[in-house]
Each structure stands twice: as C-alpha cells, then as structure tokens.
Motif scaffolding. Sequence first.
Motif, PDB file in Angstrom:
ATOM      1  N   ALA A 163       0.873  -1.292  -0.059  1.00 54.35           N
ATOM      2  CA  ALA A 163       0.082  -0.049   0.123  1.00 54.35           C
ATOM      3  C   ALA A 163       0.941   1.361  -0.115  1.00 54.35           C
ATOM      4  N   LYS A 164       2.017   1.164   0.715  1.00 51.21           N
ATOM      5  CA  LYS A 164       2.720   2.439   0.778  1.00 51.21           C
ATOM      6  C   LYS A 164       3.681   2.427  -0.443  1.00 51.21           C
ATOM      7  N   LEU A 165       3.979   1.549  -1.018  1.00 52.42           N
ATOM      8  CA  LEU A 165       4.676   1.637  -2.399  1.00 52.42           C
ATOM      9  C   LEU A 165       3.729   2.187  -3.609  1.00 52.42           C
ATOM     10  N   LYS A 166       2.602   1.536  -3.384  1.00 56.11           N
ATOM     11  CA  LYS A 166       1.676   2.281  -4.430  1.00 56.11           C
ATOM     12  C   LYS A 166       0.649   3.257  -4.197  1.00 56.11           C
ATOM     13  N   GLY A 167       0.971   3.864  -2.990  1.00 56.41           N
ATOM     14  CA  GLY A 167       0.454   5.265  -2.513  1.00 56.41           C
ATOM     15  C   GLY A 167      -1.068   4.972  -2.254  1.00 56.41           C
ATOM     16  N   MET A 168      -1.729   3.684  -1.945  1.00 62.03           N
ATOM     17  CA  MET A 168      -2.964   3.587  -1.755  1.00 62.03           C
ATOM     18  C   MET A 168      -3.350   4.365  -0.419  1.00 62.03           C
ATOM     19  N   ALA A 169      -4.823   4.880  -0.279  1.00 63.33           N
ATOM     20  CA  ALA A 169      -5.182   5.459   0.800  1.00 63.33           C
ATOM     21  C   ALA A 169      -5.776   4.321   1.919  1.00 63.33           C
ATOM     22  N   VAL A 170      -6.193   4.505   2.895  1.00 62.77           N
ATOM     23  CA  VAL A 170      -6.314   3.382   4.066  1.00 62.77           C
ATOM     24  C   VAL A 170      -7.748   2.589   3.468  1.00 62.77           C
ATOM     25  N   GLU A 171      -8.586   3.455   3.051  1.00 59.48           N
ATOM     26  CA  GLU A 171      -9.859   2.881   2.446  1.00 59.48           C
ATOM     27  C   GLU A 171      -9.493   1.615   1.450  1.00 59.48           C
ATOM     28  N   GLU A 172      -8.692   2.322   0.465  1.00 60.20           N
ATOM     29  CA  GLU A 172      -8.469   1.278  -0.717  1.00 60.20           C
ATOM     30  C   GLU A 172      -7.689   0.104  -0.446  1.00 60.20           C
ATOM     31  N   THR A 173      -6.801   0.314   0.908  1.00 56.10           N
ATOM     32  CA  THR A 173      -6.108  -0.741   1.334  1.00 56.10           C
ATOM     33  C   THR A 173      -6.757  -1.728   1.849  1.00 56.10           C
ATOM     34  N   LYS A 174      -7.838  -1.557   2.656  1.00 59.99           N
ATOM     35  CA  LYS A 174      -8.961  -2.177   3.112  1.00 59.99           C
ATOM     36  C   LYS A 174      -9.649  -3.238   2.245  1.00 59.99           C
ATOM     37  N   ASN A 175      -9.994  -2.567   1.091  1.00 56.93           N
ATOM     38  CA  ASN A 175     -10.849  -3.147  -0.109  1.00 56.93           C
ATOM     39  C   ASN A 175      -9.759  -4.027  -0.836  1.00 56.93           C
ATOM     40  N   ARG A 176      -8.649  -3.917  -0.733  1.00 58.75           N
ATOM     41  CA  ARG A 176      -7.859  -4.763  -1.515  1.00 58.75           C
ATOM     42  C   ARG A 176      -7.009  -5.806  -0.814  1.00 58.75           C
ATOM     43  N   GLN A 177      -7.362  -5.856   0.395  1.00 60.29           N
ATOM     44  CA  GLN A 177      -6.736  -6.978   1.536  1.00 60.29           C
ATOM     45  C   GLN A 177      -7.396  -8.318   1.135  1.00 60.29           C
ATOM     46  N   LYS A 190      -8.461  -9.307  -1.609  1.00 62.30           N
ATOM     47  CA  LYS A 190      -8.472  -9.722  -3.098  1.00 62.30           C
ATOM     48  C   LYS A 190      -6.676 -10.264  -3.030  1.00 62.30           C
ATOM     49  N   LEU A 191      -5.732  -9.534  -2.658  1.00 63.88           N
ATOM     50  CA  LEU A 191      -4.526 -10.008  -2.401  1.00 63.88           C
ATOM     51  C   LEU A 191      -4.390 -11.636  -1.835  1.00 63.88           C
ATOM     52  N   PHE A 192      -5.033 -11.506  -0.604  1.00 63.29           N
ATOM     53  CA  PHE A 192      -5.085 -12.790   0.069  1.00 63.29           C
ATOM     54  C   PHE A 192      -5.575 -13.967  -0.886  1.00 63.29           C
ATOM     55  N   THR A 193      -6.601 -13.667  -1.475  1.00 66.04           N
ATOM     56  CA  THR A 193      -7.109 -14.577  -2.286  1.00 66.04           C
ATOM     57  C   THR A 193      -6.210 -15.189  -3.601  1.00 66.04           C
ATOM     58  N   SER A 194      -5.455 -14.035  -4.008  1.00 65.48           N
ATOM     59  CA  SER A 194      -4.775 -14.151  -5.188  1.00 65.48           C
ATOM     60  C   SER A 194      -3.270 -15.027  -4.650  1.00 65.48           C
ATOM     61  N   MET A 195      -2.783 -14.715  -3.491  1.00 66.94           N
ATOM     62  CA  MET A 195      -1.828 -15.397  -2.960  1.00 66.94           C
ATOM     63  C   MET A 195      -2.214 -16.793  -2.960  1.00 66.94           C
ATOM     64  N   ASN A 196      -3.221 -17.155  -2.275  1.00 71.36           N
ATOM     65  CA  ASN A 196      -3.667 -18.684  -1.997  1.00 71.36           C
ATOM     66  C   ASN A 196      -3.803 -19.344  -3.223  1.00 71.36           C
ATOM     67  N   LEU A 197      -4.261 -18.652  -4.623  1.00 75.61           N
ATOM     68  CA  LEU A 197      -4.476 -19.233  -5.662  1.00 75.61           C
ATOM     69  C   LEU A 197      -2.910 -19.304  -6.548  1.00 75.61           C
ATOM     70  N   ASP A 198      -2.287 -18.386  -6.317  1.00 77.11           N
ATOM     71  CA  ASP A 198      -0.844 -18.583  -6.990  1.00 77.11           C
ATOM     72  C   ASP A 198      -0.038 -19.339  -6.479  1.00 77.11           C
ATOM     73  N   GLY A 199       0.555 -20.389  -7.431  1.00 75.10           N
ATOM     74  CA  GLY A 199       1.150 -21.248  -6.915  1.00 75.10           C
ATOM     75  C   GLY A 199       2.754 -21.087  -6.423  1.00 75.10           C
ATOM     76  N   ARG A 200       3.065 -19.784  -6.579  1.00 71.63           N
ATOM     77  CA  ARG A 200       4.229 -19.026  -6.188  1.00 71.63           C
ATOM     78  C   ARG A 200       4.462 -18.854  -4.683  1.00 71.63           C
ATOM     79  N   PHE A 201       3.300 -18.920  -4.079  1.00 70.48           N
ATOM     80  CA  PHE A 201       3.178 -18.443  -2.681  1.00 70.48           C
ATOM     81  C   PHE A 201       3.063 -19.741  -1.801  1.00 70.48           C
ATOM     82  N   VAL A 202       3.168 -19.629  -0.447  1.00 72.52           N
ATOM     83  CA  VAL A 202       2.666 -20.724   0.357  1.00 72.52           C
ATOM     84  C   VAL A 202       2.470 -19.904   1.488  1.00 72.52           C
ATOM     85  N   HIS A 203       1.374 -20.551   2.307  1.00 77.13           N
ATOM     86  CA  HIS A 203       0.941 -19.985   3.612  1.00 77.13           C
ATOM     87  C   HIS A 203       1.857 -20.820   4.632  1.00 77.13           C
ATOM     88  N   LEU A 204       2.645 -20.264   5.519  1.00 75.71           N
ATOM     89  CA  LEU A 204       3.220 -20.759   6.553  1.00 75.71           C
ATOM     90  C   LEU A 204       2.734 -20.747   8.003  1.00 75.71           C
TER      91      LEU A 204
END
Length: 160
Positions: A41-55, A57-71
């Motif tokens: 969020a800091k790198l992309k300059g997202m507002a707090v509300e936008e960050t909450k809205n995208r959390q 989506k990113l979590f789901t994307s990481m679950n579906l993307d084979g490059r990531f693993v939940h530890l």
Amino acid sequence: MSISDYNEEEIEEMSAIELAHILLEEENQPYEYGSLMNRIAKLKGMAVEETKNRQTKLFTSMNLDGRFVHLGENHWGLRGWYPLDQSDEDLSTTVKSEDTKKNQDASDEFEEDFDDDFEDIEDELDELSQEENAEDEEKTKPLDGFDSEDVEETEDDDSY
C-alpha cells in the motif's frame, strides 16, 4: 530484480501480487500478511480505505498463485524456498510463536477433556438403551395365567 530498480510509475502499474512476489523474493524471508499488505500500500500510494478493500483480493490471489505458500500464523513465503515434497500442512507449522504453542497445549487439554466427556455420554446412552430394552421385554411378556395363543383367539373372536 529489487523493488528499488522500479520507478514510481512502474510500481503503480504493477499488480499487488507481483509486488508481493518481488518483496518476498528481495527479503528472502517470510512476511506477515499485514506487514506485506502495508508495504505494498505504501509503495503504491494507496489510501487506507483502498488498502482495506484490496486486502481480501490479494489474500485470495496469493492462495491461488502457486508461487506463494501460507506458513501458518498469517505468514507467507515463496514456494521455491521449500522442497517440493514438503506438504502444505508441514509448511503451515514453519512459523510458530510461543503464544501458539501455549494455545496448542491448552487445546490438547480441552480435547482430552472433551473425549472423556464424550465417552461418559456414550456410556450413559448405552445404559439408557439397555433399560429401555428391558422395559420393552417386560411389556411384551404374556400376562400370568394367559397364553399368548389365548390372547390371539380372544382378539379374533367378535362375539361379546
């Protein structure tokens, strides 16, 4: 490639999942999800509300993307850091805090108590079932002085 190799415009156009991959690759260690999201969020300059809205989506994307693993403990790493034969269940125990270990001990005690309580209930139900069976047998016994044949004949006889 490091995050510092990208300019602001390139970072702005990059997806959050790509930024997450670059950050994890650069750090070469697991990230706590909240910290990772805040960094993106800091790198992309997202507002707090936008960050909450995208959390989510990113979590789901990481679950579906084979490059990531939940530890476990809400920490994420890259699949490439771990042997291919290591299961996700094994990996989920990679990150454990002391609080989690204490909670696990308490959970184990609860499960033991629960199992004991469950066995007690099973025993009580077995006893009740046996009592009901005994009562049913008592009800179906012929009355003293009557044969079961006599009872059937009386029922068939319509004369009163």
